[in-house]
Design a protein around this motif. Sequence first.
Motif, mmCIF file in Angstrom:
data_model
loop_
_atom_site.group_PDB
_atom_site.id
_atom_site.type_symbol
_atom_site.label_atom_id
_atom_site.label_comp_id
_atom_site.label_asym_id
_atom_site.label_seq_id
_atom_site.Cartn_x
_atom_site.Cartn_y
_atom_site.Cartn_z
ATOM 1 N N ASN A 60 0.816 -1.212 0.000
ATOM 2 C CA ASN A 60 0.000 0.000 0.000
ATOM 3 C C ASN A 60 0.844 1.253 0.000
ATOM 4 N N GLU A 63 2.379 1.775 -3.430
ATOM 5 C CA GLU A 63 1.366 2.268 -4.369
ATOM 6 C C GLU A 63 1.127 3.754 -4.177
ATOM 7 N N GLN A 133 -3.390 12.186 2.668
ATOM 8 C CA GLN A 133 -3.902 11.560 3.892
ATOM 9 C C GLN A 133 -3.531 10.077 3.982
ATOM 10 N N ASN A 134 -3.632 9.429 2.832
ATOM 11 C CA ASN A 134 -3.246 8.024 2.785
ATOM 12 C C ASN A 134 -1.826 7.840 3.244
ATOM 13 N N ALA A 137 -1.307 8.374 6.970
ATOM 14 C CA ALA A 137 -1.795 7.256 7.775
ATOM 15 C C ALA A 137 -0.849 6.065 7.673
ATOM 16 N N LEU A 138 -0.431 5.775 6.431
ATOM 17 C CA LEU A 138 0.471 4.642 6.245
ATOM 18 C C LEU A 138 1.792 4.878 6.955
ATOM 19 N N GLN A 141 1.451 4.294 10.564
ATOM 20 C CA GLN A 141 1.380 2.853 10.836
ATOM 21 C C GLN A 141 2.750 2.205 10.725
ATOM 22 N N GLN B 172 -12.454 8.148 10.217
ATOM 23 C CA GLN B 172 -12.773 8.751 8.930
ATOM 24 C C GLN B 172 -11.802 9.853 8.573
ATOM 25 N N ARG B 173 -11.306 10.528 9.610
ATOM 26 C CA ARG B 173 -10.378 11.622 9.326
ATOM 27 C C ARG B 173 -9.021 11.109 8.891
ATOM 28 N N VAL B 174 -8.601 10.001 9.472
ATOM 29 C CA VAL B 174 -7.234 9.577 9.197
ATOM 30 C C VAL B 174 -7.140 8.337 8.315
ATOM 31 N N ALA B 175 -8.258 7.664 8.075
ATOM 32 C CA ALA B 175 -8.171 6.338 7.475
ATOM 33 C C ALA B 175 -7.532 6.395 6.101
ATOM 34 N N PRO B 176 -6.659 5.434 5.828
ATOM 35 C CA PRO B 176 -6.230 5.285 4.464
ATOM 36 C C PRO B 176 -7.409 4.695 3.714
ATOM 37 N N ARG B 177 -8.148 5.522 3.007
ATOM 38 C CA ARG B 177 -9.268 4.968 2.244
ATOM 39 C C ARG B 177 -8.677 4.017 1.237
ATOM 40 N N ILE B 178 -9.142 2.833 1.231
ATOM 41 C CA ILE B 178 -8.384 1.760 0.603
ATOM 42 C C ILE B 178 -8.546 1.660 -0.915
ATOM 43 N N PRO B 180 -6.834 2.198 -3.341
ATOM 44 C CA PRO B 180 -5.743 1.947 -4.269
ATOM 45 C C PRO B 180 -5.953 0.706 -5.101
#
Lengths: 203, 261
Positions: A60, A63, A133-134, A137-138, A141, B172-178, B180
């Motif tokens: 992820n 990507e 944002q992605n 977050a990644l 993590q 919702q604020r931080v989530a890696p919206r998946i 990809p």
Amino acid sequence: MNPFFARLFGAGRFALLAVLLGVTLAGCGVNNIPTQEEAAKAKWSQVLNQYQRRADLIPNLVETVKGYAKQEAQVLEAVVAARARATSVQVPADIVTNPEAFKKFQEAQSQLSASLGRLLAISENYPDLKSNQNFLALQSQLEGTENRIAVARRDYIEAVQAYNTELRTFPGMIWANTLYKSNKPMETFTIAEETKRPPQVKF
Amino acid sequence: MRQVLATLAILCALIAPTRAQWPAIPATSELPALTGRVVDEANELDAATREALRQKLAAHEAKTGNQIVVATVKSLNGSSVEDYANRLFRRWQLGLRGTNNGVLLLHAPAERKIRIEVGYGLEGTLTDAIGKYIIQNAITPRFKANDFAGGLTRGVDDIIKVLDGGAEEFKQRVAPRIPPAWLRLAEEGWPLLFFLAFGIIGYMSRGRPSRRSRRGGFAYASSSDSWSGSSSSWGSSDSGSSDSFSGGGGDSGGGGASGDY
């Protein structure tokens, strides 16, 4: 004396001796070696877990970075290759007592750490990526996972230290040379790797 | 032979108790003691703030069982904030044994470091990403302005909010919206996407309100129902009096987030 009582007394003495023997043996830590071996093995599986968790995060991450920094193909490919190597490394059941396999595993993982560090370093040059944002977050993590790896490694090192010491010092030594002849000292991580901190990224 | 065994047994019996007393863990004397829910070793909070924080944390524990502790330390003694926080967490054993539902909010003003260390049991709720978000949005800006009381208070408020049912909102604020996965598909495999789309249209046009079409959307956007404004319901009859506080035997494996300012 009545021969019956004599026999009873004899048997009683035997039982008493057995109990005494059991108590002294337990006091001597006859159980220490297997107990500590199990503890160290449990810590080791925690180490494996956390490395696996890191490997799972990488696709992820790659990507996401690709979307913003396509020109960094070299760095990206290095991460993908290092991940492939790290996940394909054989982890035999006896890895903790097998110096060669252990070294191979450790090398593959530290190569992956290094290439991940480079990836995070170059991502500093892409403001859009840094504010994605992605990616944020990644990244958090990944930082968290690196820290969990550090903790798991530290726990493992401590457990192995206790176990190896038990094997080599009195009175554990006695049991190591009699009851647990097949127990070998376990491999542990080199200190040099421990002083490395997880990749820190300034904002 | 018997004599040898006897000597051995006596030696063992003598040595066993001394062995038990040998310290198994390296000296941790440099760690501060757990004197309460707010351990202000660096002395950066006024009494009112300390008391307010203590009450919030006590009320939260009374309601959910989670043990949150705020600590400020004079020095990390050369450790990284991650390492220090983990050792401190384990020393204090925050959260219950087995449940591991503890959180440590640590501030080291000398090193300008912050860490939220999360016990095993709360890693799934107060994720690393949420921890990072709280540090960056609630704490760091205030610390930069030297408002330590404000930063720690907001940090605690947010942590409580997350643990008290507000996790979805933060996620919702931080989530890696998946997406990809399907972005990749859209980029490289759009013929397949076409095929899929037609398949779905065909499926739906058969007039069945399929489960699949609901599942196709983003699960994140839905179900924000768990955010039922409980966040301000503390203060209700707080025990207030009992200040004795100790860890419940919880453990942490290094989950959480850190930051500096």
